[in-house]
Write an enzyme that holds these catalytic residues in place. Structure first.
Site, mmCIF file in Angstrom:
data_model
loop_
_atom_site.group_PDB
_atom_site.id
_atom_site.type_symbol
_atom_site.label_atom_id
_atom_site.label_comp_id
_atom_site.label_asym_id
_atom_site.label_seq_id
_atom_site.Cartn_x
_atom_site.Cartn_y
_atom_site.Cartn_z
ATOM 1 N N ASP A 1 -8.926 -0.606 5.998
ATOM 2 C CA ASP A 1 -8.805 -1.800 6.829
ATOM 3 C C ASP A 1 -7.486 -1.779 7.589
ATOM 4 O OD1 ASP A 1 -11.183 -3.396 6.393
ATOM 5 O OD2 ASP A 1 -10.506 -3.635 4.335
ATOM 6 N N LYS B 1 0.819 -1.218 0.000
ATOM 7 C CA LYS B 1 0.000 0.000 0.000
ATOM 8 C C LYS B 1 0.854 1.269 0.000
ATOM 9 C CE LYS B 1 -4.259 -1.775 0.462
ATOM 10 N NZ LYS B 1 -5.430 -1.470 -0.370
#
Length: 409
Positions: A121, A76
């Site tokens: 998340d 990410k």
């Protein structure tokens, strides 16, 4: 469960999809990030796992290890900062902003009143918070009920304001959108929805850096044939689209077979394959694979995946845990590896298929297959990793270091 995608195409990469994701922009993203302190200056490892390949019954198995990408611990780190940089450059177009100076805080004073927000998340929110801190703007992160306090602390450490809600990931996405609209903030999300596609496209484009490194490494090994199969984690579809689009554009009609893996209870891409449209999951979406616990596919990512993913499959949480433990053990020729709950999903998918002759045959897998899996994260929740694997990530890393020394000698 495994399903074939009847719309999958082994042709040249279509021009309409190149307008969404392309190799040029992936290389540009990599160049911009090269000056960010949170990104490793070297390509992440592409481990060879010959013992695992032999045990599973394939010719070759290699693992691209994104746990080495960044102190942030996951792939990410490639998406959120690129999207934030492109957002700033659009908003301040007249200032002719230099990207490498932007990511190192050169424009912090000018951007001090900019606020970005996202639901997460865990890993996307942490990367956005870190990028906002480096650039010099404000960041708000919305967390749903299933995000652990450990992950919350990791995000807050980068100066982000945390907003907690009850409910699941999709509800946190909606809440972030409402807060942005009410406060004049900018959403930097990795999932698209109606009227919101530009920033998710930018996020996905950053993930193309992974494919660029894979291709560069294979070019250094001309004696090795290309991969026949690539296993990709599901989630909303952004990672899979970012990696698959690059490899499809590079290899054209000779591209590998792509298989997407997601949790049984968060099967939004599997359901999308059935309907032919970006769809919602049918389960509870509370998987141990926290990064893949997404209830609704990204419509933008689906435009890519619908045309190039050959098979979609779901796995149980126990399959992911077994894969984490298997990778952590290592072997005589395979390094012990730290793979988080979502990071091990691709490897788990391969293991599940190779246990069944019928499933393996349906996916075109066998003794001549050359397989690539992506470890998308390390132990981003260390206590969860310790509980699931039975030892700490530090202990596995120590055994990995000892393995490297033995192999070198």
């Amino acid at each position: 469960m495994l399903i074939a995608n009847p719309r999958s195409s082994h042709t040249s990469y279509p021009g309409a999809l190149r307008d969404i994701l392309n190799i040029r922009a992936a290389h540009e993203s990599g160049a911009w990030l090269s000056k960010w302190e949170q990104i490793s200056g070297a390509a992440t490892p592409l481990w060879d796992l010959p013992d695992a390949a032999a045990a599973l019954g394939v010719s070759e198995l290699r693992l691209k290890d994104e746990s080495f990408r960044s102190p942030l611990g996951s792939f990410k780190a490639l998406g959120a900062p690129v999207a934030l940089m492109r957002l700033v450059m659009r908003q301040w177009r007249a200032h002719d902003i230099e990207p490498k100076a932007l990511i190192t805080g050169h424009y912090a004073q000018m951007l001090s009143n900019l606020t970005v927000i996202s639901a997460t998340d865990g890993n996307h929110g942490k990367s956005l918070a870190a990028a906002a801190s480096s650039i010099g703007c404000q960041c708000v992160i919305v967390l749903h009920a299933n995000v652990s306090f450990e992950r919350e602390q990791a995000i807050a450490a980068y100066g982000a304001k945390i907003v907690r809600i009850d409910g699941n990931y999709d509800e946190s996405v909606e809440h972030a959108a409402r807060l942005a609209a009410n406060n004049g903030w900018h959403v930097v999300s990795d999932t698209s929805y109606e009227g919101y596609e530009v920033i998710p496209r930018d996020v996905m484009q950053g993930y193309g850096v992974i494919s660029a490194e894979i291709v560069a490494r294979l070019n250094e090994e001309p004696s090795r044939p290309p991969f026949t199969h690539v296993f990709l984690q599901g989630g909303v579809g952004g990672l899979a689209a970012g990696i698959a689009s690059y490899l499809w554009e590079h290899y054209g009609a000779e591209r590998p077979n792509f298989i997407v893996v997601e949790p049984q209870q968060a099967d939004c891409l599997y359901q999308s394959a059935i309907s032919g449209l970006a769809s919602r999951a049918t389960g509870s979406v509370d998987s141990v694979m926290a990064g893949l616990a997404c209830g609704e596919a990204s419509p933008l990512a689906w435009k890519i995946l619908d045309r190039c993913i050959d098979h979609f499959m779901t796995i149980a949480d126990d399959d992911a845990i077994a894969a984490m433990r298997s990778l952590a053990r290592g072997s005589e020729r395979d390094a012990p590896l730290v793979a988080g709950e979502s990071g091990a999903a691709g490897y788990a998918g391969l293991a599940v298929l190779m246990k069944s002759r019928d499933l393996a045959q349906a996916a075109g897998l066998g003794p001549t297959s050359r397989v690539l899996v992506i470890n998308t994260e390390g132990a981003t929740a260390p206590s969860v990793y310790r509980e699931l694997v039975g030892e700490t990530a530090n202990a596995v890393e120590a055994r990995q270091a000892a393995w490297k020394l033995r192999v070198v000698q």
